[in-house]
Enzyme design. Structure first.
Site, PDB file in Angstrom:
ATOM      1  N   SER A   1      38.196  47.765  44.452  1.00  0.00           N
ATOM      2  CA  SER A   1      38.759  46.441  44.763  1.00  0.00           C
ATOM      3  C   SER A   1      40.023  46.053  44.022  1.00  0.00           C
ATOM      4  CB  SER A   1      37.711  45.362  44.529  1.00  0.00           C
ATOM      5  OG  SER A   1      36.900  45.261  45.663  1.00  0.00           O
TER       6      SER A   1
ATOM      7  N   SER B   1      38.348  43.872  47.441  1.00  0.00           N
ATOM      8  CA  SER B   1      38.089  42.452  47.490  1.00  0.00           C
ATOM      9  C   SER B   1      39.157  41.597  46.814  1.00  0.00           C
ATOM     10  CB  SER B   1      36.739  42.161  46.834  1.00  0.00           C
ATOM     11  OG  SER B   1      36.781  42.483  45.452  1.00  0.00           O
TER      12      SER B   1
ATOM     13  N   LYS C   1      41.576  35.783  39.692  1.00  0.00           N
ATOM     14  CA  LYS C   1      40.617  36.025  40.779  1.00  0.00           C
ATOM     15  C   LYS C   1      39.439  35.073  40.621  1.00  0.00           C
ATOM     16  CE  LYS C   1      38.055  39.854  43.005  1.00  0.00           C
ATOM     17  NZ  LYS C   1      37.715  41.291  42.977  1.00  0.00           N
TER      18      LYS C   1
HETATM   19  N1  GLN Z   1      35.049  47.536  49.171  1.00  0.00           N
HETATM   20  C1  GLN Z   1      33.964  47.907  48.306  1.00  0.00           C
HETATM   21  C2  GLN Z   1      32.742  47.114  48.652  1.00  0.00           C
HETATM   22  O1  GLN Z   1      32.781  46.391  49.569  1.00  0.00           O
HETATM   23  C3  GLN Z   1      34.362  47.716  46.880  1.00  0.00           C
HETATM   24  C4  GLN Z   1      34.344  46.300  46.446  1.00  0.00           C
HETATM   25  C5  GLN Z   1      34.727  46.108  45.038  1.00  0.00           C
HETATM   26  O2  GLN Z   1      35.242  47.018  44.378  1.00  0.00           O
HETATM   27  N2  GLN Z   1      34.436  44.916  44.527  1.00  0.00           N
HETATM   28  O3  GLN Z   1      31.750  47.206  48.013  1.00  0.00           O
END
Ligand code: GLN
Length: 493
Positions: free
Chosen positions: A183, A159, A79
């Site tokens: 995410s 994400s 990532k």
């Molecule tokens: N979707 C969540 C956010 O936008 C979690 C993102 C994440 O876990 N990095 O904050």
């Protein structure tokens, strides 16, 4: 001839160690699959030479009879939130474009030390903020899955959407993800793969671009429980460079895998029965209970009374920490610099940040700055911290009644790209089931359960006690053995 891209972590590692094929053959096959899959937009940069060099090193070790490591010969996707020495690291933002770190993150270094190689840096939501992989400066990531009867581009989740898309499409056997509020788990659920967020502190945050430091955790995304166990072992470990790193030995999760759940109690939180949850998700949850019962577990009803406050609290705590973490991008130290003619220092900061951050990131910075401002700190930030403590206490109470919790990972299956981004609140609801475990720092994973009638994968979530990744993986294994999830996206890219 073996189609190496169908192999997962364990099959590659064991095949290379046993001399069935070479690590180079595997790396070449995945490099070619990555090169063919540009339409998925899963990678921001590809690093075929890194994968080949690691493979050659593994093959050379084997020739000399030396140990190959936990991930020996396995090429993975990284990532693009992990700093990789000399390889551009952007967090999918414009502000970090062109940033080639001088150092390697602890987690990626651990993986290279275990014999893994890197296929490339995976796309993600910008600064890991998002649930659909539509906030990246480098474009949306496409899921390899299509809803039956449509050709719409579907979201791979976010994400870690580049990670989920690549693993589901079999252009990488596994990938790293990070999970701040879902995410790893939500994209895993959307794409029919496994992903585990370990206990907060298991994986070092050193060298991982920070979003919300009290929540951020790295973890593996792969196609089986075994592969996740292997890769998590390689990633985890105490790191003095991260002050919140757990100073505990890394358990042998792979060796400890056991799908016999006799004597285990599985909690079903009644507050997770929420309006707006998709019928198919409810059906998969029922099926999950059956599978775990079949594995010997007793199913018990539990209550996590503060569940409905978790998401609002998360959307105060996470932006607050983000606004502070992102203050460092000032046009001086990293990547982009926007210096208008005749501008002073303050103008440069403002111009750089205006040009360098995307809309969602700006939204989080604004919310975060607001909730931390002198007049509102008590009403928002402090209040959210108290709610966070209550959410964590709900789980502590629940452990008196059960060993592991079963819940849906997401309230809906994947959706078409572009269908939710007009409405940030609906987008935020994606994480309603994921965020409580994040606030409590607990290990949690998503495991593929079944397909919807229109051909989209669904995941089930398991949440465990602190440090009990083994319990989570074992319950996941029990589900994996019964779900027998073999569906694969049809190749259109
Ligand atoms: N979707 C969540 C956010 O936008 C979690 C993102 C994440 O876990 N990095 O904050």
């Amino acid at each position: 001839m073996t189609d190496f891209t169908q192999l997962g972590v364990k099959a590659i590692r064991d095949g290379v160690a046993g001399g069935d094929f070479t690590a180079r053959e595997v790396a070449e096959a995945f490099n070619a699959a990555v090169a063919e899959a540009a339409e998925l937009n899963a990678f921001i940069v590809t690093t075929p030479d890194h994968a080949l060099a690691a493979a050659d090193a593994t093959d050379a070790k084997r020739a000399k009879g030396e140990p190959l490591g936990k991930m020996g010969g396995v090429p993975i996707g990284m990532k693009d939130l992990f700093a990789t020495k000399g390889v551009q690291t952007t967090a999918a933002s414009h502000i970090l474009e062109g940033f080639d770190p001088e150092y390697e993150s602890t987690v990626s270094q651990n993986l290279w030390d275990a014999g893994a190689g890197m296929l490339g840096k995976l796309n993600l939501d910008q600064f890991a903020m998002g649930s659909s992989n539509e906030t990246s400066y480098f474009g949306n990531v496409n899921s390899p899955w299509k809803k039956e009867g449509t050709n719409a581009a579907m979201s791979p989740g976010g994400s870690s959407g580049g990670s989920s898309s690549a693993v589901a499409a079999r252009i990488a056997p596994a990938a790293t993800g990070t999970d701040t509020g879902g995410s790893i788990r939500q994209p895993a659920a959307f794409t029919g793969i496994c992903g585990i967020k370990p206990t907060y502190g298991r994986c070092s945050r050193w060298g991982v671009v920070a979003f919300a430091s009290s929540l951020d955790q790295a973890g593996p995304m792969a196609r089986s429980i075994e592969d996740c166990a292997i890769m998590l072992e390689a990633m985890a470990g105490f790191d003095p460079k991260d002050s919140t790193s757990l100073d505990m030995p890394v358990p042998e999760w792979e060796a400890g895998l056991n799908a016999d759940l006799k004597g285990k109690k599985v909690g079903i939180p009644r507050e997770y029965m929420m309006d707006g949850t998709d019928e198919a998700i409810l059906k998969s949850w029922e099926q999950g209970k059956e599978w775990l019962r079949d594995a010997g577990a007793e199913i018990v009803d539990i209550s996590l009374p503060h569940t409905k406050y978790a998401l609002p609290a998360y959307y105060i705590v996470a932006p607050a920490e983000a606004s502070s973490n992102l203050a460092r991008y000032d046009g001086v130290r990293y990547g982009l610099r926007d210096l208008p003619d005749g501008a002073g220092l303050q103008d440069m900061y403002a111009a750089t940040r205006a040009a360098g951050f995307g809309d969602e990131v700006k939204r989080r910075i604004l919310i975060g700055t607001y909730v931390l401002s002198a007049g509102f700190y008590d009403a928002y930030y402090n209040q959210a911290q108290k709610v966070r403590a209550l959410v964590a206490r709900d789980f502590e109470n629940a452990w008196a009644e059960c060993d592991v919790i079963l819940a849906p990972t997401t309230p809906t299956p994947s959706f078409p790209l572009g269908s939710l981004n007009e409405d940030p609140l609906t987008m935020y609801l994606n994480d309603v089931f994921a965020v409580p475990a994040s606030l409590a720092g607990l290990p949690a994973m998503s495991v593929p359960a079944m397909m919807t009638d229109d051909g989209l994968p669904l995941g089930l979530q398991l949440v465990g006690k602190p440090f009990d990744e083994q319990g989570v993986l074992n319950a996941g294994l029990a589900i994996q053995q019964r779900a027998n999830f073999t569906a694969q996206p049809e190749k259109w890219w």
